[in-house]
Write an enzyme that holds these catalytic residues in place. Structure first.
Site, PDB file in Angstrom:
ATOM      1  N   SER A 143       0.871  -1.190   0.000  1.00 49.25           N
ATOM      2  CA  SER A 143       0.000   0.000   0.000  1.00 49.25           C
ATOM      3  C   SER A 143       0.897   1.226   0.000  1.00 49.25           C
ATOM      4  O   SER A 143       2.059   1.155   0.413  1.00 49.25           O
ATOM      5  CB  SER A 143      -0.855  -0.009   1.269  1.00 49.25           C
ATOM      6  OG  SER A 143      -1.447   1.249   1.490  1.00 49.25           O
ATOM      7  N   TYR A 156      -2.457  -0.899  10.396  1.00 53.05           N
ATOM      8  CA  TYR A 156      -2.345  -1.077   8.940  1.00 53.05           C
ATOM      9  C   TYR A 156      -0.994  -0.558   8.436  1.00 53.05           C
ATOM     10  O   TYR A 156      -0.292  -1.228   7.678  1.00 53.05           O
ATOM     11  CB  TYR A 156      -3.498  -0.330   8.265  1.00 53.05           C
ATOM     12  CG  TYR A 156      -3.666  -0.578   6.787  1.00 53.05           C
ATOM     13  CD1 TYR A 156      -4.419  -1.644   6.326  1.00 53.05           C
ATOM     14  CD2 TYR A 156      -3.089   0.272   5.844  1.00 53.05           C
ATOM     15  CE1 TYR A 156      -4.600  -1.864   4.964  1.00 53.05           C
ATOM     16  CE2 TYR A 156      -3.267   0.064   4.481  1.00 53.05           C
ATOM     17  CZ  TYR A 156      -4.023  -1.008   4.048  1.00 53.05           C
ATOM     18  OH  TYR A 156      -4.199  -1.215   2.698  1.00 53.05           O
TER      19      TYR A 156
HETATM   20  P1  NAD Z   1     -11.416  -6.278  -0.134  1.00 51.82           P
HETATM   21  O1  NAD Z   1     -12.053  -6.071   1.199  1.00 51.82           O
HETATM   22  O2  NAD Z   1     -12.206  -6.056  -1.374  1.00 51.82           O
HETATM   23  O3  NAD Z   1     -10.761  -7.725  -0.209  1.00 51.82           O
HETATM   24  C1  NAD Z   1     -10.096  -8.301   0.888  1.00 51.82           C
HETATM   25  C2  NAD Z   1     -10.001  -9.788   0.664  1.00 51.82           C
HETATM   26  O4  NAD Z   1      -9.327 -10.382   1.796  1.00 51.82           O
HETATM   27  C3  NAD Z   1     -11.365 -10.478   0.563  1.00 51.82           C
HETATM   28  O5  NAD Z   1     -11.286 -11.502  -0.406  1.00 51.82           O
HETATM   29  C4  NAD Z   1     -11.552 -11.078   1.960  1.00 51.82           C
HETATM   30  O6  NAD Z   1     -12.416 -12.196   1.987  1.00 51.82           O
HETATM   31  C5  NAD Z   1     -10.123 -11.457   2.253  1.00 51.82           C
HETATM   32  N1  NAD Z   1      -9.882 -11.692   3.681  1.00 51.82           N
HETATM   33  C6  NAD Z   1     -10.138 -10.887   4.726  1.00 51.82           C
HETATM   34  N2  NAD Z   1      -9.798 -11.480   5.881  1.00 51.82           N
HETATM   35  C7  NAD Z   1      -9.318 -12.697   5.540  1.00 51.82           C
HETATM   36  C8  NAD Z   1      -8.813 -13.804   6.290  1.00 51.82           C
HETATM   37  N3  NAD Z   1      -8.725 -13.777   7.624  1.00 51.82           N
HETATM   38  N4  NAD Z   1      -8.414 -14.897   5.614  1.00 51.82           N
HETATM   39  C9  NAD Z   1      -8.508 -14.949   4.254  1.00 51.82           C
HETATM   40  N5  NAD Z   1      -8.964 -13.940   3.504  1.00 51.82           N
HETATM   41  C10 NAD Z   1      -9.364 -12.838   4.148  1.00 51.82           C
HETATM   42  O7  NAD Z   1     -10.143  -5.323  -0.100  1.00 51.82           O
HETATM   43  P2  NAD Z   1      -9.149  -4.791  -1.244  1.00 51.82           P
HETATM   44  O8  NAD Z   1      -9.249  -3.317  -1.237  1.00 51.82           O
HETATM   45  O9  NAD Z   1      -9.261  -5.539  -2.498  1.00 51.82           O
HETATM   46  O10 NAD Z   1      -7.756  -5.126  -0.548  1.00 51.82           O
HETATM   47  C11 NAD Z   1      -6.884  -6.140  -0.988  1.00 51.82           C
HETATM   48  C12 NAD Z   1      -5.475  -5.792  -0.538  1.00 51.82           C
HETATM   49  O11 NAD Z   1      -5.092  -4.545  -1.127  1.00 51.82           O
HETATM   50  C13 NAD Z   1      -5.338  -5.593   0.989  1.00 51.82           C
HETATM   51  O12 NAD Z   1      -4.113  -6.141   1.419  1.00 51.82           O
HETATM   52  C14 NAD Z   1      -5.316  -4.090   1.124  1.00 51.82           C
HETATM   53  O13 NAD Z   1      -4.636  -3.686   2.288  1.00 51.82           O
HETATM   54  C15 NAD Z   1      -4.574  -3.696  -0.138  1.00 51.82           C
HETATM   55  N6  NAD Z   1      -4.760  -2.310  -0.526  1.00 51.82           N
HETATM   56  C16 NAD Z   1      -6.018  -1.834  -0.822  1.00 51.82           C
HETATM   57  C17 NAD Z   1      -6.159  -0.507  -1.199  1.00 51.82           C
HETATM   58  C18 NAD Z   1      -7.485   0.069  -1.516  1.00 51.82           C
HETATM   59  O14 NAD Z   1      -7.558   1.294  -1.634  1.00 51.82           O
HETATM   60  N7  NAD Z   1      -8.531  -0.698  -1.694  1.00 51.82           N
HETATM   61  C19 NAD Z   1      -5.044   0.319  -1.273  1.00 51.82           C
HETATM   62  C20 NAD Z   1      -3.800  -0.199  -0.976  1.00 51.82           C
HETATM   63  C21 NAD Z   1      -3.659  -1.520  -0.608  1.00 51.82           C
END
Ligand code: NAD
Length: 261
Positions: A143, A156
């Site tokens: 991130s 985070y």
């Molecule tokens: P999201 O909530 O759409 O997806 C998260 C996924 O993780 C889901 O499939 C959920 O079921 C899974 N998950 C959660 N807890 C879990 C567990 N205990 N065991 C197995 N799976 C689990 O979120 P996203 O935005 O797609 O985020 C995905 C990654 O990208 C994360 O690591 C997040 O920190 C990172 N990220 C997101 C953003 C953003 O703006 N959305 C920015 C930077 C980084």
């Protein structure tokens, strides 16, 4: 580029960025192990959709990323059922927004487990097989918060900075084994993770929904646009290509200029 005959495990891929990465790798021909939570019918639709659209094998592992034994079993089952794990994408992650002095300890532990420790357990399970084949790609969705901080996101930010350090360390350890290890660091991507943090951010900062979107989230990104999950996925696909063989130990920003400021 073809990823035919490669097998990819993508954690947290039932939604958002992970699902976009899984689909993009499948489009290149990789067999896929999805992982994550959700309604069984939604997960099955994503799984069977990938098989149908891209003509690859696709399984779903319900492994909980807070449980080291389940993570190791997920990698072992992928190797047993599909023959190998060539690509590991550590993507599962959650967010929680609160000042440090009010931050619930159990949320701290949960975020460290899912956003950081799960990558360690998946890496240590997958690396021996990659070493044996002399090829591997390990990509972690970090991130912008692996490079800079924001208030109220202590766990985070700590976990994502840790993921960057873990990734660089493993990159050095396997540099001569044909395995690259990198982080991708998105800014704000419009996914459920971002949408769900709006109410708590409204509360923590005393703002309206529109103010959180425009004055907190998009304020961070000079382009004033959200990153698309498909753009993050395209970068992951590139990191799996031969052209990216010398990119290792890197932490690549895809954040609309956020961390340039
Ligand atoms: P999201 O909530 O759409 O997806 C998260 C996924 O993780 C889901 O499939 C959920 O079921 C899974 N998950 C959660 N807890 C879990 C567990 N205990 N065991 C197995 N799976 C689990 O979120 P996203 O935005 O797609 O985020 C995905 C990654 O990208 C994360 O690591 C997040 O920190 C990172 N990220 C997101 C953003 C953003 O703006 N959305 C920015 C930077 C980084």
């Amino acid at each position: 580029m073809s990823l035919k005959s490669k097998v990819a495990v993508v954690t947290g891929s039932t939604s958002g960025i992970g699902l976009a990465i899984a689909r993009a790798l499948a489009r290149e021909g990789a067999d896929i192990v999805l992982n994550g939570f959700g309604k069984p019918e939604d997960i099955e639709a994503a799984r069977s959709g990938i098989e149908r659209e891209f003509g690859v094998r696709c399984a779903h592992s319900p492994a909980d990323m807070t449980k080291p034994a389940e993570i190791a079993a997920m990698i072992a089952k992928a190797q047993a059922d599909f023959g190998s794990v060539d690509i590991l994408v550590n993507n599962a992650g959650i967010q929680f927004v609160s000042p440090v002095d009010e931050f619930p300890p159990e949320k701290w532990e949960q975020i460290l487990a899912i956003n950081l420790s799960s990558a360690f357990y998946a890496m240590r399970a997958a690396v021996p097989g990659m070493k044996a084949k002399g090829w591997g790609r390990i990509i972690s969705t970090a991130s912008a918060h692996s490079k800079v901080a924001s208030p109220f996101k202590s766990a985070y930010v700590a976990a994502k900075h840790g993921l960057d350090g873990l990734s660089k360390t493993l990159a050095l350890e396997v540099a001569r084994d044909g395995i690259t290890v990198n982080c991708i660091s998105p800014g704000y991507v419009w996914t459920p993770l971002v949408e769900n943090q709006i109410p708590d951010t409204m509360k923590a900062r005393g703002l309206t929904r529109e103010q959180v979107i425009n004055d907190v989230m998009l304020e961070a990104q000079p382009t004033k646009q959200f990153v698309k999950p498909e753009d993050v996925a395209a970068l992951a696909v590139f990191l799996c290509s031969d052209a990216a063989a010398q990119i290792t130990g890197a932490n690549l920003s895809i954040d609309g200029g956020w961390t340039a400021e």
